[in-house]
Motif scaffolding. Sequence first.
Motif, PDB file in Angstrom:
ATOM      1  N   GLY A 384       0.641  -0.995  -0.042  1.00  0.00           N
ATOM      2  CA  GLY A 384       0.088   0.003  -0.181  1.00  0.00           C
ATOM      3  C   GLY A 384       0.681   1.320   0.083  1.00  0.00           C
ATOM      4  N   LEU A 385       2.306   1.154   0.215  1.00  0.00           N
ATOM      5  CA  LEU A 385       3.159   2.316   0.279  1.00  0.00           C
ATOM      6  C   LEU A 385       3.895   2.463  -1.201  1.00  0.00           C
ATOM      7  CD1 LEU A 385       4.259   2.255   3.895  1.00  0.00           C
ATOM      8  CD2 LEU A 385       2.241   3.649   2.934  1.00  0.00           C
ATOM      9  N   GLY A 386       3.726   1.634  -1.984  1.00  0.00           N
ATOM     10  CA  GLY A 386       4.586   1.840  -3.335  1.00  0.00           C
ATOM     11  C   GLY A 386       5.838   1.438  -3.010  1.00  0.00           C
ATOM     12  N   ASP A 387       6.795   2.269  -3.677  1.00  0.00           N
ATOM     13  CA  ASP A 387       8.259   2.249  -3.616  1.00  0.00           C
ATOM     14  C   ASP A 387       8.654   2.671  -2.164  1.00  0.00           C
ATOM     15  OD1 ASP A 387       8.084   1.222  -6.187  1.00  0.00           O
ATOM     16  OD2 ASP A 387       8.249   3.283  -7.050  1.00  0.00           O
ATOM     17  N   THR A 388       7.933   3.147  -1.305  1.00  0.00           N
ATOM     18  CA  THR A 388       8.408   3.758  -0.101  1.00  0.00           C
ATOM     19  C   THR A 388       9.171   2.507   0.770  1.00  0.00           C
ATOM     20  OG1 THR A 388       6.669   5.181   0.175  1.00  0.00           O
ATOM     21  CG2 THR A 388       7.910   4.472   2.379  1.00  0.00           C
ATOM     22  N   THR A 389      10.316   3.013   1.182  1.00  0.00           N
ATOM     23  CA  THR A 389      11.268   1.856   1.880  1.00  0.00           C
ATOM     24  C   THR A 389      10.637   1.973   3.404  1.00  0.00           C
ATOM     25  OG1 THR A 389      13.268   2.450   0.429  1.00  0.00           O
ATOM     26  CG2 THR A 389      13.594   1.262   2.873  1.00  0.00           C
ATOM     27  N   VAL A 390      10.484   0.711   3.936  1.00  0.00           N
ATOM     28  CA  VAL A 390      10.153   0.456   4.994  1.00  0.00           C
ATOM     29  C   VAL A 390      11.248  -0.271   5.900  1.00  0.00           C
ATOM     30  CG1 VAL A 390       8.432  -0.562   6.738  1.00  0.00           C
ATOM     31  CG2 VAL A 390       7.692   0.328   4.593  1.00  0.00           C
ATOM     32  N   LEU A 391      11.620   0.459   7.112  1.00  0.00           N
ATOM     33  CA  LEU A 391      12.610   0.023   8.078  1.00  0.00           C
ATOM     34  C   LEU A 391      12.124  -0.301   9.438  1.00  0.00           C
ATOM     35  CD1 LEU A 391      15.463   2.485   7.474  1.00  0.00           C
ATOM     36  CD2 LEU A 391      15.193   0.354   6.332  1.00  0.00           C
ATOM     37  N   SER A 392      11.935  -1.843   9.780  1.00  0.00           N
ATOM     38  CA  SER A 392      11.284  -2.169  11.071  1.00  0.00           C
ATOM     39  C   SER A 392      12.498  -1.996  12.076  1.00  0.00           C
ATOM     40  CB  SER A 392      10.532  -3.098  10.764  1.00  0.00           C
ATOM     41  OG  SER A 392       9.411  -3.006   9.848  1.00  0.00           O
ATOM     42  N   LEU A 393      12.462  -1.574  13.317  1.00  0.00           N
ATOM     43  CA  LEU A 393      13.345  -1.973  14.275  1.00  0.00           C
ATOM     44  C   LEU A 393      13.133  -2.971  15.228  1.00  0.00           C
ATOM     45  CD1 LEU A 393      15.811  -0.922  16.044  1.00  0.00           C
ATOM     46  CD2 LEU A 393      14.248   0.888  16.923  1.00  0.00           C
ATOM     47  N   VAL A 394      13.835  -3.755  15.069  1.00  0.00           N
ATOM     48  CA  VAL A 394      13.438  -5.138  16.324  1.00  0.00           C
ATOM     49  C   VAL A 394      14.635  -5.030  17.386  1.00  0.00           C
ATOM     50  CG1 VAL A 394      13.390  -7.630  16.289  1.00  0.00           C
ATOM     51  CG2 VAL A 394      12.703  -6.746  14.262  1.00  0.00           C
ATOM     52  N   GLY A 395      13.998  -4.848  18.658  1.00  0.00           N
ATOM     53  CA  GLY A 395      14.804  -4.816  19.747  1.00  0.00           C
ATOM     54  C   GLY A 395      15.020  -3.244  20.081  1.00  0.00           C
ATOM     55  N   GLY A 396      16.115  -3.431  20.871  1.00  0.00           N
ATOM     56  CA  GLY A 396      16.700  -1.973  21.459  1.00  0.00           C
ATOM     57  C   GLY A 396      16.477  -1.687  22.852  1.00  0.00           C
ATOM     58  N   LYS A 397      17.065  -1.148  23.732  1.00  0.00           N
ATOM     59  CA  LYS A 397      17.115  -0.707  24.963  1.00  0.00           C
ATOM     60  C   LYS A 397      17.699   0.880  25.333  1.00  0.00           C
ATOM     61  CE  LYS A 397      21.348  -2.927  26.545  1.00  0.00           C
ATOM     62  NZ  LYS A 397      21.764  -2.482  27.665  1.00  0.00           N
ATOM     63  N   TRP A 398      17.465   1.068  26.349  1.00  0.00           N
ATOM     64  CA  TRP A 398      17.670   2.596  26.735  1.00  0.00           C
ATOM     65  C   TRP A 398      19.047   3.089  26.581  1.00  0.00           C
ATOM     66  CZ3 TRP A 398      16.105   7.227  27.916  1.00  0.00           C
ATOM     67  CH2 TRP A 398      14.987   7.614  28.055  1.00  0.00           C
ATOM     68  N   THR A 399      19.730   2.022  27.019  1.00  0.00           N
ATOM     69  CA  THR A 399      21.137   2.532  27.213  1.00  0.00           C
ATOM     70  C   THR A 399      22.058   2.664  25.826  1.00  0.00           C
ATOM     71  OG1 THR A 399      21.471   0.960  29.268  1.00  0.00           O
ATOM     72  CG2 THR A 399      23.511   1.524  27.665  1.00  0.00           C
ATOM     73  N   THR A 400      21.176   1.917  24.745  1.00  0.00           N
ATOM     74  CA  THR A 400      22.075   2.192  23.632  1.00  0.00           C
ATOM     75  C   THR A 400      21.203   3.137  22.437  1.00  0.00           C
ATOM     76  OG1 THR A 400      20.783  -0.053  22.664  1.00  0.00           O
ATOM     77  CG2 THR A 400      23.324  -0.036  23.577  1.00  0.00           C
ATOM     78  N   PHE A 401      20.367   3.726  23.052  1.00  0.00           N
ATOM     79  CA  PHE A 401      19.419   4.456  22.042  1.00  0.00           C
ATOM     80  C   PHE A 401      20.065   5.568  21.036  1.00  0.00           C
ATOM     81  CE2 PHE A 401      19.506   8.052  25.276  1.00  0.00           C
ATOM     82  CZ  PHE A 401      19.516   8.945  24.503  1.00  0.00           C
ATOM     83  N   ARG A 402      21.430   6.078  21.725  1.00  0.00           N
ATOM     84  CA  ARG A 402      22.066   7.084  20.712  1.00  0.00           C
ATOM     85  C   ARG A 402      22.491   6.325  19.713  1.00  0.00           C
ATOM     86  NH1 ARG A 402      26.060   8.449  18.516  1.00  0.00           N
ATOM     87  NH2 ARG A 402      26.875   6.596  19.255  1.00  0.00           N
ATOM     88  N   ALA A 403      23.203   5.101  19.946  1.00  0.00           N
ATOM     89  CA  ALA A 403      23.930   4.429  19.013  1.00  0.00           C
ATOM     90  C   ALA A 403      22.810   3.604  17.910  1.00  0.00           C
ATOM     91  CB  ALA A 403      24.731   3.339  19.626  1.00  0.00           C
ATOM     92  N   LEU A 404      21.883   3.341  18.513  1.00  0.00           N
ATOM     93  CA  LEU A 404      20.898   2.760  17.795  1.00  0.00           C
ATOM     94  C   LEU A 404      20.449   3.573  16.715  1.00  0.00           C
ATOM     95  CD1 LEU A 404      17.942   0.187  18.890  1.00  0.00           C
ATOM     96  CD2 LEU A 404      17.238   2.193  17.526  1.00  0.00           C
ATOM     97  N   SER A 405      19.969   5.055  17.650  1.00  0.00           N
ATOM     98  CA  SER A 405      19.283   6.067  16.651  1.00  0.00           C
ATOM     99  C   SER A 405      20.257   6.381  15.287  1.00  0.00           C
ATOM    100  CB  SER A 405      18.909   6.935  17.398  1.00  0.00           C
ATOM    101  OG  SER A 405      17.957   6.704  18.337  1.00  0.00           O
ATOM    102  N   GLU A 406      21.709   6.263  15.706  1.00  0.00           N
ATOM    103  CA  GLU A 406      22.418   6.616  14.677  1.00  0.00           C
ATOM    104  C   GLU A 406      22.505   5.573  13.606  1.00  0.00           C
ATOM    105  OE1 GLU A 406      26.911   8.143  15.252  1.00  0.00           O
ATOM    106  OE2 GLU A 406      26.988   6.124  15.217  1.00  0.00           O
ATOM    107  N   HIS A 407      22.464   4.378  13.598  1.00  0.00           N
ATOM    108  CA  HIS A 407      22.677   3.353  12.888  1.00  0.00           C
ATOM    109  C   HIS A 407      21.246   3.440  12.234  1.00  0.00           C
ATOM    110  CE1 HIS A 407      25.255   0.647  15.417  1.00  0.00           C
ATOM    111  NE2 HIS A 407      25.789   1.578  14.980  1.00  0.00           N
ATOM    112  N   LEU A 408      20.144   3.542  12.613  1.00  0.00           N
ATOM    113  CA  LEU A 408      18.991   3.630  12.009  1.00  0.00           C
ATOM    114  C   LEU A 408      18.801   4.797  11.161  1.00  0.00           C
ATOM    115  CD1 LEU A 408      15.940   2.127  11.481  1.00  0.00           C
ATOM    116  CD2 LEU A 408      15.384   3.003  13.749  1.00  0.00           C
ATOM    117  N   ALA A 409      19.222   5.942  11.677  1.00  0.00           N
ATOM    118  CA  ALA A 409      19.200   7.333  10.686  1.00  0.00           C
ATOM    119  C   ALA A 409      20.109   6.954   9.505  1.00  0.00           C
ATOM    120  CB  ALA A 409      19.865   8.246  11.793  1.00  0.00           C
TER     121      ALA A 409
END
Length: 579
Positions: A384-409
């Motif tokens: 339903g979103l056509g060519d839009t890229t969808v990135l699903s995050l699986v897991g993650g915790k408070w301590t690593t939120f900055r590094a995780l966010s950097e990877h996801l970004a």
Amino acid sequence: MTTKSNTRTEVQRLRERPRAQVLVVGGGINGLGTFRDLALQGVDVVLVERNDFVSGASAASSHMIHGGIRYLENGEFRLVKESVTERNGLLKIAPHYVKPLETTIPIFSTFSGILAAPLRFLTHKQGKPKERGAFLIKTGLTIYDSFSRDGGSVPRHSFHGRKKSLEILPALNPGLKYTATYFDASVHDPERLALDVLADGLAAGPHARAVNYVEAIGTRDGGVLVRDRETGEEFAITADVVVNASGPWTDLTNEALGSATRYMGGTKGSHIVLDNRELLEACKGREMFFENNDGRIVLIYPLKGRVMVGTTDIDADMSERAVITEDEIDYFIELVAHVFPGIPVTREQIVYTFSGVRPLPHHDDTAPGFVSRDYRIVPGTIAGLGDTTVLSLVGGKWTTFRALSEHLANETLDALGVKRTVQTLGLPIGGGAGFPTTPQTERDWIARYGADVGAERAAVLLNRYGTKATFVLDAIAGWDGEDAPLAAAPGYSRAEIDHLVRSEHVVHLGDLFLRRTSLAFTGSVTPALVHEIGEIAANALGWSPNQRAEEEDSFVADLADAHRVQLKSGDGSEAAAVR
């Protein structure tokens, strides 16, 4: 509750321009961290959260920023290394909320668990519980210290025998053989840190927009169909990339968008908060972190003049609300008795409870305690979103939120073909910028900004908001008339609460009690306080008398249903009690 007819300004901005380069679905700490990172790169980014910001899994944390010493037994060395690095980093970029935490492990055997540990390491099956003895703990802490080298961010661990241990902590179970003490970090106000992350993103410019109480419910015209839960209005947001950061609800979000996934397998964790002066003093300001006789890692943690006890690790049903059970409460009371047998703990001392679901990956028959706490990002598309890229995050915790966010970004930027221009590593968060970290610089800050409210009040606000306390002080200075402490909670003032309502995306009364302040956590909520803060919120948000009454009743009901806290009746002077 009565449906509100007025569309909020933030929602109206989305309706007027329902297009962005990136749409982030989910306003927990990882969604907010990704939003902040992308906003700092100048990306046109929108975030929607179906409830209040940081009200789901991120609101049910154990208030720790830790390297995860027990993850060593799972063989998750990459995660431990990243966690320790991020812990040390957060001590520097968010010093207003993240502080070193002295942690002591009471140990009751010397060699127990040596044979069971390799089996757990290899199979990740719990098997028959085996308490970890001094040898295993000493080995783990030595490895842990090797990960922690960072110019002395935290001291190395120490070991003591029974005699010395009981001299330091005389209320401990006299049957122990050793104690091990090491340092991790605490986050006393996780929700407030998350709000700082959000504010940093919004401050990047008008290209960054975020709204709470707006949920993703499907697809339409090639975009994500969202609904304003306050008005019922629906509209579609189109984006080049959709980031699903829904935490434990990632599969449910994908399902709503038309894609069946089976990524998640979260587990429920519960906590209780005790008003027990003897237990608070027995902890000597340090967290007790240990293994219960069932093999579960648990903690006793002095916090805000109370003692938090947690946590459980139970497979969760995502169709049901996570609420503490009688069995869990019994479990916590029994584990305190194991560590501090001379200190009575009763249900009457419980002033607050909270439960949440960890965003863990689907884990089949792996024991909950051994499910990986690491994260991964799964790319894909949805019809339903056509060519839009969808990135699903699986897991993650408070301590690593900055590094995780950097990877996801970074993955998002790659999909957009955009280069990173700003590094978040070492970049101060919110009120951590310029935060005084020595007694002298603290005195200097208070002298500079506390002239109008007094040194004591300025110190309280600095501790509560970091250097963003200047915004609160400006609000107090601009208050119409003389500011006054709340009659039912004199640690806060009327102008301060008004500022929180107007500047921090408050929509419901519970947003104030549960996340913008610590009033519910510390068991400070009374009927009188609900009425007092209800009046301030109503004036700021333009609630009618009926809306205000409904907000007050709804919060009291939610406090009872989700946190098992029943406000005592009477003259309004009594605080809450767990039912």
